[in-house]
Write an enzyme that holds these catalytic residues in place. Structure first.
Site, PDB file in Angstrom:
ATOM      1  N   ALA A  50      37.320  33.088   4.293  1.00 48.93           N
ATOM      2  CA  ALA A  50      36.338  32.060   4.623  1.00 48.93           C
ATOM      3  C   ALA A  50      36.284  31.007   3.519  1.00 48.93           C
ATOM      4  CB  ALA A  50      34.966  32.701   4.841  1.00 48.93           C
ATOM      5  N   ALA A  54      36.577  26.777   3.700  1.00 45.94           N
ATOM      6  CA  ALA A  54      35.353  26.009   3.426  1.00 45.94           C
ATOM      7  C   ALA A  54      35.687  24.526   3.233  1.00 45.94           C
ATOM      8  CB  ALA A  54      34.656  26.557   2.192  1.00 45.94           C
ATOM      9  N   GLU A 129      24.086  16.663   2.512  1.00 46.42           N
ATOM     10  CA  GLU A 129      24.237  17.559   3.651  1.00 46.42           C
ATOM     11  C   GLU A 129      22.850  17.948   4.161  1.00 46.42           C
ATOM     12  OE1 GLU A 129      26.853  20.823   2.921  1.00 46.42           O
ATOM     13  OE2 GLU A 129      28.634  19.552   2.882  1.00 46.42           O
ATOM     14  N   ASP A 222      33.716  44.548   6.322  1.00 50.34           N
ATOM     15  CA  ASP A 222      34.212  45.787   5.732  1.00 50.34           C
ATOM     16  C   ASP A 222      33.302  46.339   4.630  1.00 50.34           C
ATOM     17  OD1 ASP A 222      36.327  45.221   7.412  1.00 50.34           O
ATOM     18  OD2 ASP A 222      37.645  44.523   5.827  1.00 50.34           O
ATOM     19  N   HIS A 243      26.772  28.004  12.915  1.00 48.47           N
ATOM     20  CA  HIS A 243      27.050  26.606  12.571  1.00 48.47           C
ATOM     21  C   HIS A 243      27.023  25.758  13.836  1.00 48.47           C
ATOM     22  CE1 HIS A 243      28.852  23.056  10.803  1.00 48.47           C
ATOM     23  NE2 HIS A 243      28.723  23.608   9.617  1.00 48.47           N
ATOM     24  N   ARG A 289      20.558  24.108   9.764  1.00 49.20           N
ATOM     25  CA  ARG A 289      21.600  24.518  10.698  1.00 49.20           C
ATOM     26  C   ARG A 289      21.068  25.300  11.895  1.00 49.20           C
ATOM     27  NH1 ARG A 289      26.462  26.460   6.588  1.00 49.20           N
ATOM     28  NH2 ARG A 289      27.182  24.363   6.063  1.00 49.20           N
ATOM     29  N   HIS A 354      28.800  31.736  11.751  1.00 48.75           N
ATOM     30  CA  HIS A 354      29.412  31.123  10.570  1.00 48.75           C
ATOM     31  C   HIS A 354      29.164  31.892   9.276  1.00 48.75           C
ATOM     32  CE1 HIS A 354      31.002  28.052   7.987  1.00 48.75           C
ATOM     33  NE2 HIS A 354      29.842  27.826   7.401  1.00 48.75           N
ATOM     34  N   ARG A 389      20.772  30.119   5.075  1.00 47.24           N
ATOM     35  CA  ARG A 389      21.432  29.544   3.901  1.00 47.24           C
ATOM     36  C   ARG A 389      21.423  28.025   3.924  1.00 47.24           C
ATOM     37  NH1 ARG A 389      26.532  27.586   2.893  1.00 47.24           N
ATOM     38  NH2 ARG A 389      27.373  28.296   4.888  1.00 47.24           N
TER      39      ARG A 389
END
Length: 567
Positions: A50, A54, A129, A222, A243, A289, A354, A389
């Protein structure tokens, strides 16, 4: 350093994303370190993760127009009442130092010419953002993660105390007398035990548990599943971030269209060309988000003939073409490959899973509830993200908490090879009807993500969650009865298991990931059913309000769930 597994390592890092690589680099240089990567690690290309995908960047206070207090405030607000303020302060206050460390390593962030001092004629370019009150996101075009990963991998390859093992994957933690002794490992055509003084889980998220996700194939939860199986503590696993803007084209992967695109001025529009997000939140496209994702979901429910297959559009035309070319070359390239000219045509998008806010409970030094086990990055739950987040705090978390490994207090492993204790298992019954065992795993891998997306996705409801739990439990029992599952359950330290030529390492990886996905699916479902409110990334249609009674964490120990007061 050689990869002689018989003697073990001082520290094993499970995962080769930004968190794993940076943690390995920050460990004291006298320690012998092994990094476990599921995929082959090429010298010229970082492994799929991931982090590698990004796009947006890294949030940090490096501008005089910004402040630590504002970044803390924005993070706390996005976290919707569940952030640990001390952890957030730790993250934000250490951000600038970690960015400087990356620059020193050679990460080439975008800069703005002619805006600095006489001594420093350039300063780092910053973008805005969603849910940030100031432009504070550093970036390298729209491939920040890839740029950081390549730099970290190059640094790792210079370290004589670090060895990269891949393709390989960890199955379980090796626990004796309540303390971790290492891991069981699939590597070089055998399953064996690898001893370590410390095990650092940096396995990333679990987006593959959902049918729609921006995560790479390695993101199968995992580390969370490994800790859960030994009764370690998890926190807030019901909180998954969806997302808002993943590419929605038939046949295309759910490629993430960075939030930075909206930060630079792109609009979200519906089929009629209306900027519908303002009907759901005063900040429109730049709302948090979870708000934007639910706005898209709700709008499609109201306006689309088939909401499950419908999409909205991300319109980049309000952004000057030269700015698009400079900031988003990779997005331009990917969209072009699917026949979309972003300069003239809006991009079809819809939400996708996401980022996992919950995970393995850790303190500020990355210690878990299991002595000898540490966790860092998305797999951990440090308290910095709360229920949702803040954009571009994820790579930052990998760096700030990874840097803490410079202060780790462990005794180097006594290097003693004891091959006399090893016993090779060659029971042919384990591999009996292997094709049937594969079919069971393939069926679960195909159907589980569909169920999770339907019942524990953007919106949730008690009856659907309960039906999901029932189905996952049924699959879990079926999976547990497989001969390979039974064999690994009884696999003892110092034993070695080989497999016939008809079985590949990828076959075993599929089996292991299937079990991990079932574990995290059950964890998400049961925690989501318990939390009878809506908050951050968790939205219950039957409990749509946020309530003060639920301003608490849900802690999980094995299969036992309980409310846990805020720190």
């Amino acid at each position: 350093m050689s990869d002689d597994l018989s003697t073990g390592y001082d520290a094993i890092v499970v995962g080769a994303g930004a968190a794993g690589l940076y943690a390995a680099l920050c460990l004291p240089a006298h320690l012998r370190v092994a990094i476990i990567s599921k995929d082959q690690i090429e010298l010229t290309e970082s492994p799929p993760s991931a982090s590698n995908w990004a796009q947006g960047g890294i949030a940090a206070v490096v501008s005089p127009e910004d402040s630590v207090e504002l970044h803390i405030q924005d993070t706390m607000k996005a976290g919707d009442g569940l952030c640990d303020r001390s952890a957030v302060r730790f993250l934000v206050e250490n951000a600038a130092h970690c960015v400087a460390s990356l620059v020193q390593m050679g990460v080439d962030f975008d800069s703005v010419a002619g805006t600095g001092s006489d001594q420093n004629p350039e300063r780092l370019a910053l973008t805005l953002e969603a849910a940030h009150s100031r432009p504070r996101v550093l970036h390298a075009a729209d491939t920040t993660g890839r740029t950081v990963m390549k730099t970290l991998l190059a640094q790792v390859q210079l370290r004589s105390n670090i060895v990269l093992l891949g393709p390989a994957f960890a199955l379980d933690l090796w626990i004796e007398d309540g303390h971790c002794q290492g891991i069981s490992l699939v590597y070089q055509q055998q399953i064996s035990w690898l001893r370590a003084a410390a095990v650092i889980l940096a396995t990333g998220g679990g987006g593959q548990v959902y049918a729609q996700t921006t995560n790479p194939a390695v993101s199968t939860g995992d580390g969370v599943a490994m800790i859960d199986r030994v009764g370690g503590q998890l926190t807030d696993v019901e909180f998954f971030q969806f997302h808002p803007t993943a590419l929605k084209v038939t046949g295309a992967p759910r490629f993430l269209i960075s939030e930075a695109v909206r930060g630079e001025g792109a609009h979200l529009i519906d089929a009629a060309g209306d900027r519908f997000c303002f009907n759901y939140h005063p900040d429109g496209e730049l709302a948090p988000r979870d708000v934007v994702s639910r706005a898209i979901f709700s709008h499609l429910q109201k306006t689309a003939t088939d909401p499950a297959t419908a999409n909205v559009w991300l319109d980049l035309r309000p952004i000057p073409a030269t700015q698009i070319q400079h900031r988003f070359p990779n997005i331009i390239k990917v969209c072009q490959s699917w026949g979309i000219d972003v300069f003239t045509t809006p991009i079809p998008v819809s939400p996708a899973a996401h980022y996992w806010m919950g995970g393995i409970t850790t303190n500020l030094h990355n210690q878990t509830s299991i002595p000898g086990v540490y966790a860092v990055g998305e797999v951990s739950c440090t308290g910095v993200h709360g229920a949702n987040r803040l954009a571009s705090n994820s790579l930052l978390e990998c760096l700030v908490f990874g840097a803490e490994f410079a202060h780790i207090q462990i005794q180097p492993l006594v290097l003693v090879d004891r091959p006399d204790l090893k016993k090779t298992i060659s029971d042919k019954q384990i591999w009996q009807d292997w094709s049937q065992q594969q079919r069971v795993c393939q069926h679960i891998r195909q159907e589980l993500p569909k169920v999770m997306w339907q019942v524990a996705g953007i919106t949730r409801q008690a009856g659907e969650l309960q039906s999901g739990i029932t189905q996952v439990e049924k699959w879990h029992q079926e999976f547990a009865q497989l001969p390979i599952s039974q064999a690994i359950k009884n696999f003892q330290p110092h034993q070695v298991m080989a497999w016939p030529n008809s079985v590949t390492q990828n076959d075993l990886r599929t089996w292991a990931e299937t079990g991990n996905l079932l574990d995290i699916g059950r964890l998400i479902l049961t925690s989501a059913l318990l939390r009878t409110e809506s908050r951050g990334g968790h939205f219950r249609t039957d409990f749509p309000q946020t309530t003060a009674d639920w301003q608490v964490h849900i802690a999980v120990f094995g299969q036992v769930l309980q409310k846990s007061l805020l720190k």
